[in-house]
Write a protein that holds these residues in place. Sequence first.
Motif, PDB file in Angstrom:
ATOM      1  N   GLU A 144       0.742  -1.188   0.190  1.00  0.00           N
ATOM      2  CA  GLU A 144      -0.081  -0.219  -0.071  1.00  0.00           C
ATOM      3  C   GLU A 144       0.722   1.293  -0.037  1.00  0.00           C
ATOM      4  N   ARG A 161       0.740   3.850  -2.775  1.00  0.00           N
ATOM      5  CA  ARG A 161      -0.465   4.820  -3.039  1.00  0.00           C
ATOM      6  C   ARG A 161      -1.030   4.189  -4.401  1.00  0.00           C
ATOM      7  N   LEU A 162      -1.358   2.859  -4.271  1.00  0.00           N
ATOM      8  CA  LEU A 162      -2.006   2.350  -5.273  1.00  0.00           C
ATOM      9  C   LEU A 162      -3.324   2.901  -5.568  1.00  0.00           C
ATOM     10  N   ALA A 163      -4.267   3.120  -4.612  1.00  0.00           N
ATOM     11  CA  ALA A 163      -5.705   3.781  -4.625  1.00  0.00           C
ATOM     12  C   ALA A 163      -5.418   4.954  -5.617  1.00  0.00           C
ATOM     13  N   SER A 196       5.610   7.849   0.401  1.00  0.00           N
ATOM     14  CA  SER A 196       4.850   8.375   1.367  1.00  0.00           C
ATOM     15  C   SER A 196       5.465   8.212   2.865  1.00  0.00           C
TER      16      SER A 196
END
Lengths: 227, 1041
Positions: free
Chosen positions: B76, B79-81, B210
């Motif tokens: 995650e 920042r896959l979304a 991130s």
Amino acid sequence: MTATTDGQHPVFGPVLSELNERHRDEVLTAFAAVEHGRDPVPEAQLAALRDATLRRHLRRLLDRVGRTLVQVGNGHWTSGYADDVAARLSAEGWQPLPAIDRAVLVLVLVHSVAIPRSQGLLSGDSWTSAHPTSADELVRYAQLPRGEIRPALQRLRAAGLVQSAPWRGRGPDTGTAYLPGPALNRLTPSARQRLEHQLILAAAPESPLAASIRAKQAASEHTDGDR
Amino acid sequence: MSTARSAAAGTTGPFDVVGDRVLVGVQVVDISRLSTHPVPVTTQGLVTVAGQGPKDSNGAGKSSFIAALSLLHADEQWRLASGASGAAELLFTAELAAQESRWSNVDRGYLIGVFAMPGATSAEELADDTVTVWLRINRKAPYIDLRWHDGLYVPYGESESDRAGRADEMWRSLPRSNGRTDFHANQLSKVLFGQHARCVSFLSTSVRSSPTANLLAQPLNDLAPQRIFDAIATLTGLDRELDHEQVLRSAEHRHRTTVLDAEKDLADWERDMAVVEAGIARRIKARELLDEARQAWRSRCARHLLDGVEQAHHLRSRLNTLSESIDEIRAEIQGVDDQLAALSDDDGAVRRFDAARKARQELLGRDRELDAGHQAATQNLERLTTRLRELTDAARTTDGRDVETARAEEAEAKTALEEAIAAHGVAKAAEAQARTGIAAAEAGDDVATEQRERLREAGVPAAALVDVVEVAPDERDSWEPRLTPYRHAVVVARADAERARAALADLPGSVVVMAEPAGDEPAADDAATADGATETPATFDLSAFLAAVAQRSGEQAVVDGEAGVLVVGGFTEPITGRASRVAAAESEHRARVAAVEDARAALDTARAALDTAESRTRAARAAEEADAVRSEIAELREANEQRQARRDELAPKLAEAEDVYARELGVRDSRDERIAGLRQTRKRLEHTLSEREAEMFRLTEERDAIGLLDREKAWGDTPEAAEQHLSELGDEQSRTTAEWDEYACRLTNEVAVGCFPPSTPNDEMTAELRELLVTQNWHGGSLETRVGLVQPLQRALRAHLDDTEEHDQHQRQQITEQRTRRSNDLSAARLGLAEAEQTARAHRTSLASGIKAMLTKVGAEFDRLDQEYGGYGAGLDFPEPEPPAEPDKPWRWTVTPKWRRAEGQRMSAYTLRSNTAQMDEKAVKLVCAAALARGGDRPLLLILDELGRNLGKQHRREAVALFERIGNDHNITVVGALQDDMERYAIEASGLYVKLRRRSDTMAYNEEPVIVGDDANRARVQLLRDWLTSYRPGDVAQLGG
């Protein structure tokens, strides 16, 4: 977006820091989509619009910049100015449109929304419509300086307040025609209602509808005064 | 492998494609500067990734390699979304490789992972159940495209360029994963791993996208308890349960919104309808009232008619009385007019009065004239008497002379005066001459004046002889005659004689005596005196002259005997010497002064005589005038006496005329008075008449205004019927018309207000009602205005109420129906909300117990791992949170890790400050504990850049050993990038050792990595390497076949 030294955005940081990685991304994506998207975003596409909890976060995020989430129809969302912010902005004289543009916009709304709605062709309180207003008609019948109508339409179109109607289903002789633009979807329900009331008061001040609107306005002012 | 895909295909497409498989090999194309060689990967235990760059371990691409591994496992942190934009930074970039002169940037790269079942031990078993995942990383969005292939499907070739060149073509031949497009980053985790967390990573700064925490990416004590729960929930799969709970709450929220909307809608509607219903109720009441109002109006009309009848009767009788009184007044006025005419026409009286007045005025005029003459004469007399007195006084000084005599005497006196004046003048002239003589004698200028003047001018010293010679008094008689012929001679010196003669040439007769020069001999005195005549002590010596004179003289008066000349002597004064001559002059002057005095006395006498004569003349004239005045006075007195006599004669006539006039005047005044009296009477009568007439007019008007006909029409029947109607009313019959008016108006107004409350906009009324209520101002009008409007208003209101009756009924019915329907809707919505709430609550309750159970399990594992690997025991605190107050508020759990710092101590929370190494160790243990608690069916990849970055030597060894042991004991693979100095600890502990190599900065890509397995894994590494490199497209055909 600039980040402060501790890695938090000064405006959005307090809201975003409560979210985990995935939710944060979803909320930011939805924020960008509703703020910058031309048309309302279907909630099926974005989890942050679908989910009430994330939507609450998104609303808080928008609230930080004086905006609010506006639902369009069933399952579409966009953003607009919060009512109190809009009231303050207009009270401070913030008016991006020149008078001629506003006049033309009102004419388009009257032709495309108000008249079809009074004929029962449109329902709901939305200010979008599929009834085009022909530019020729505007130029021919409006009491506005003729040379300024088309430039005003272009500016309104650039602002998203009108859009040109698709050619489909119209006769060959008709010229360019316009529909209310997607920016009108950004009106909050109370803004939509206010606009409708204003239009009724302007178009039919003697109607019972106008009378009841006036009565309501007087009542709300009265209660405001009591408070 | 189609089972996993088809399992979820029915719902949302491919789901959990990889499933329980583990990564056995990885190959990259154009990712950083990594080479394209396939890298076999072992499962469980520690995999160390080392580097050999141009100088040290840096620059060989360790971080990029492990970052690629984490991306392949859908970490995650990418920042896959949001599309995993950070992935583009993994692409080969010429500038970063310092190769921009030879190579250009790539705009896409491939990350290929081969996943197989962990139990497969031979090439056949591996090939049986393998899925090859291709991630294409793009420089621009979408940053990640996903495709996969059942079975082995990797780029092959002998050289780097072979493998790299084939990648694009092989990608294109793969089917699109999502119908017309590919899946992108946001679907990565779901499609590949079914949303299971397969990877926890700490990536070093260069690729870490991130700062948001996971348990390994940040020091543990920097994380909030809520964050720690999030991390654990992700690792244990609780997040999906929580998401489900959130979905339920969303549903609850939707229901709640529906209920709120319905409630608001109903409230709005009720508020609107309240207005409508109030209107209907008002109109019902108005209908009832209207009947009453009509009755009241009818009674009022009856009363009004009867009132009118009575009033008309009364007015008629009053009009008759008035008419009679007017006739009487008119007769009176006629009588007065007659009297006036008689008085005004009396001509005889006027004539008499005029004659008397004229006679009186004439007599009065004559009397006044006489009186005026008398007055003037008297004044004249007075003036003349005064004049006479003055003249008489002046005449007193005549001394008995008449005018003639007086004038003669005056002329004589004048002549005498003139003579006296002349004598006086002569005397004065003589006196002046004598005075001059004195002055001349005193100055010596009395002898030979002219001659001496000439000589002085010529500069010749000279003197008069008489001045030079002085004669003794007793010798005067002898010497004076001798010297007399030389009285006028001048003396000069003998030497000057010629110059003197020249100077005196034009003066004939001049006598010059030459003298001896003087001065030397003072003895000369003796000589002179001897002879009796001495010289003055001057400058001249005359002794010769004197001796000659004396010698010539004879006896007595003979002065020259020889010539015979005789001179008479006897002068009163001596002729010689200045003093004697001055004395002689003064004596003469005294005589002259006396003569002047005498002349002045004579003059004064003459003047006095003249004055007397003149005054006598004036007095004589005054006496003459006084006589004339006296005679005039006498005349005037006589005239006055005559006038007085005439006035006395006139007086009786005048008195008579005055009497006549006074009598006539009295007669006239009394007549005028009577006429004025009569006129006054007439005026008064006329005024009374006009008043009566106006009254009559007014009463007539009043009578006409009653409008009996209209009243009868309004009532609609005869007055008798009206009386009948009123007598049937009972108590109300005593009401007056005004009371009836008010009553009827009040009722009608109530009806009107009932139909249209005062605030009603005018537009809502019918035109007729608007005309009556607004235009005629019913509401604000006076009672009179309203009475006139009552009848039409009642009619209009009746029409309005009849019109609305049916509509009102219909609307009431509608409102009732709507109210029922809306209430039903609302209760249905409320029911839905209650159900949703219940569902959510039930789910939350079970979920809470599930979460607690899971966290308890994680806590137990954490404690076990801690104690097992060198700790003193650890645990977790996880208070159950309150359910959210609003359905759209998050349900927030927190986890607080805690552990013992020393044996037998109480557990202290993780936030208590501790050394970094301990924090990292606990974090790793916590991650492992979470992974173990989940059940161990899914393998987990722990990725640690800079393994043991903060550890001391001893700790490093322990940490590496810890990872190795945890990995081996459980289904966890730990991938760590090593710094140089860690290498020797790592090699002995790791199951797989990967060394990435690049010898020089001039090389764009790495060389083939060194891959070594430890004793236990060596065979498997070899197997995997052979299997991976053995791939050729034909195999696919074979396998597919």
